[in-house]
Structures are given as C-alpha cells and as structure tokens.
Design a protein around this motif. Sequence first.
Motif, short mmCIF file in Angstrom:
data_model
loop_
_atom_site.label_atom_id
_atom_site.label_comp_id
_atom_site.label_asym_id
_atom_site.label_seq_id
_atom_site.Cartn_x
_atom_site.Cartn_y
_atom_site.Cartn_z
N UNK A 2 21.48 45.15 29.34
CA UNK A 2 21.01 46.23 28.47
C UNK A 2 20.79 45.74 27.04
N UNK A 3 21.21 44.53 26.77
CA UNK A 3 21.10 43.95 25.43
C UNK A 3 19.77 43.24 25.25
N UNK A 4 19.11 43.53 24.15
CA UNK A 4 17.84 42.89 23.85
C UNK A 4 17.97 41.37 23.78
N UNK A 5 19.11 40.89 23.33
CA UNK A 5 19.32 39.44 23.25
C UNK A 5 19.29 38.78 24.62
N UNK A 6 19.59 39.55 25.65
CA UNK A 6 19.59 39.02 27.01
C UNK A 6 18.23 39.23 27.68
N UNK A 7 17.74 40.47 27.68
CA UNK A 7 16.55 40.76 28.48
C UNK A 7 15.25 40.29 27.84
N UNK A 8 15.18 40.26 26.51
CA UNK A 8 13.90 39.92 25.88
C UNK A 8 13.46 38.49 26.16
N UNK A 9 14.33 37.49 26.04
CA UNK A 9 13.90 36.13 26.40
C UNK A 9 13.48 36.01 27.86
#
Length: 204
Positions: A6-13
């Motif tokens: 759910x964290x942008x730091x995880x899913x965005x890359x």
Amino acid sequence: PLLAHCSEEIYLPILKKHLSRSRVKHSVGVAQLSLHFAQKLQCPTPEHAFIAGIYHDIAKEKSTQDLQTIAQQYGLLLGDEERNSPTTLHAPIGMLMVRHELGISHSRILKAIRWHTTGRARMSLLEKIVYVADIVDSGKKVEHALLIEKLATTDIDRAVWITARETLKHLLNKDRKICKQGLSCYNYYAIPDSISAQKFSSRP
C-alpha cells in the motif's frame, strides 16, 4: 509484508518497471477507487482492494509473445480465447506475476486481478470492486461511467451488470470477439428488463 504494497515507495517502482506513465496513473486511480468502494461497502480488508487495484494491469503492456512465455513459465494452461488475445490474457498473467514475482499469495487479491477484465459469474466482493473500479477510472470512454461509480457504493451488483453491458457494447461496436466469461458475467448479473428500463432510462 502484504500491507507494505500500500506504500508508494513499494508499489511505484514496481509499476514503473512494467508500465508506461499513463498506465501507472490508471493503476493508481483504480487502486484509489477500489479502496474507496471497499470502505463504503464495509469490506473487512479494504487494503486488499487497493493492492489488487494497484497491480491489476501489471502485465497490460506486454506483447502477446511475452504473455505466452510467462504463461508457459508458470504452467498456466491457456484456452483458445486467451492464447491469442493480449486484451484478456494480461489479467491471468498479471495474477501469476503478482503471485510469483511479488510474493503476494492472498487468493482473493489474486482472483480480483485474474477477473478484472472479463468479469465472471458469482464474483467475490473484492472481484466486483476491482472490475467496476477499472471501468470507472477509464470512464471518459464509457457511457454511464458516472452512474456505475454512484452505484458501486450502493448496489454493487447493478454496477457490475452495467459494467458488463457497456463492455459488451464496446466489443460489439469494434467487431471484437466476446469471451464466454464476459457473457457469463453479463447474464448472471442481468436484471429484469422492466427494472432496467425504469432504473437506467435517464442518462446520469
């Protein structure tokens, strides 16, 4: 951990690795809508809706050959309808990528990704949410998208039916094949003509 996705730091890359900028934007939009619908519908795990939404199109921009290669790699048996159709094939392949490459094994999340394009009869609540959210985020191209969005939080089954109906109309207008799962979804969630005429006669 599952909720880390759910964290942008995880899913965005992860999204940027597989998708174009416009498809990343769509994925985020579907995830946010899925979370919103899940919360309104009092889904016990709304975070699962977000995760399914964020990764639903992870295989969308892969070539037919790449999709078939991944299917073979993970032992997915393909029917004739899926084998040569990247439009529908990207959904089960996306499920496999999320399962094997991202390590997400939650069955309801995986099934929501698997069925987000065609829909099917007897969908779970999570499957319905992502199926509807996908078409609502693409609503500029779809008639009744505003009505679908409204119904998604009050009568999800009717939202599913309209989504299936508009998808079938889109395919027919483009002389495209209609898969049996999509037709099954439409028939299963169809409401009587008299109710349909009364409920959907006016444009939103």
